[in-house]
Design a protein around this motif. Structure first.
Motif, mmCIF file in Angstrom:
data_model
loop_
_atom_site.group_PDB
_atom_site.id
_atom_site.type_symbol
_atom_site.label_atom_id
_atom_site.label_comp_id
_atom_site.label_asym_id
_atom_site.label_seq_id
_atom_site.Cartn_x
_atom_site.Cartn_y
_atom_site.Cartn_z
ATOM 1 N N GLU A 110 -4.132 1.359 2.694
ATOM 2 C CA GLU A 110 -3.536 -0.114 2.962
ATOM 3 C C GLU A 110 -2.406 0.591 2.842
ATOM 4 O OE1 GLU A 110 -3.749 -3.187 4.941
ATOM 5 O OE2 GLU A 110 -5.466 -2.412 4.083
ATOM 6 N N CYS A 155 0.961 -0.508 3.648
ATOM 7 C CA CYS A 155 1.804 -1.811 4.105
ATOM 8 C C CYS A 155 3.703 -1.243 3.994
ATOM 9 C CB CYS A 155 2.568 -2.527 2.259
ATOM 10 S SG CYS A 155 0.814 -2.419 1.392
ATOM 11 N N ARG A 156 3.546 -1.655 5.744
ATOM 12 C CA ARG A 156 4.410 -1.572 6.482
ATOM 13 C C ARG A 156 6.072 -2.820 6.469
ATOM 14 N NH1 ARG A 156 3.103 2.830 9.418
ATOM 15 N NH2 ARG A 156 1.127 3.389 9.545
ATOM 16 N N GLU A 180 4.751 -9.266 -0.842
ATOM 17 C CA GLU A 180 3.669 -7.808 -0.766
ATOM 18 C C GLU A 180 4.001 -7.435 -1.400
ATOM 19 O OE1 GLU A 180 7.189 -8.521 3.442
ATOM 20 O OE2 GLU A 180 7.014 -8.241 0.969
ATOM 21 N N GLN A 225 0.748 -9.472 -2.995
ATOM 22 C CA GLN A 225 -0.417 -8.782 -2.645
ATOM 23 C C GLN A 225 -1.012 -8.168 -2.660
ATOM 24 O OE1 GLN A 225 1.256 -9.318 1.803
ATOM 25 N NE2 GLN A 225 1.077 -11.984 1.851
ATOM 26 N N ALA A 226 -0.428 -6.943 -2.733
ATOM 27 C CA ALA A 226 -1.388 -5.742 -2.472
ATOM 28 C C ALA A 226 -1.960 -5.413 -4.150
ATOM 29 C CB ALA A 226 0.583 -4.409 -2.672
#
Length: 108
Positions: A68, A70-71, A86, A89-90
């Motif tokens: 994944e 993450c941008r 973020e 969430q990660a």
């Protein structure tokens, strides 16, 4: 390019390096325009391509990989759970992946 000469451990324990980085970021935000810089702070991850390449190499030899990207965050954003949603969430996604791996469920 802005190169930081930040304090490092063990002579300067955390959060000295983080404080220095934030100070530099504030300085850049305050002075960058007057220096003719177009300041845009996004996706500061110099090794993301290496991570993607490593995942590809693992897949090529048959290892199940769940990647994944993450941008819009820095390389070590996952350490900033108190500041960035973020990061939380990660961390949740990583915990879920570990739970599945320990149960023997391959990534999707």
């Amino acid at each position: 390019m802005l190169a930081l000469d930040y304090r490092i451990a063990p002579a300067n324990p955390l959060p000295a390096a983080w404080d220095d980085a934030w100070c530099a970021l504030r300085w850049l935000a305050d002075h960058g325009t007057s220096l003719g810089l177009d300041i845009l702070l996004v996706e500061c991850d110099l090794v993301v391509d290496d991570g993607i390449a490593n995942a590809d190499r693992l897949r090529m030899v048959g290892v199940a990989v769940d990647l994944e990207v993450c941008r819009g965050v820095t390389h070590d954003f996952i350490k900033m759970g108190r500041l960035l949603p973020e990061a939380s969430q990660a961390l949740d996604a990583a915990a879920q992946a570990l739970q599945l791996a320990w149960k023997g469920t391959p990534p999707t």
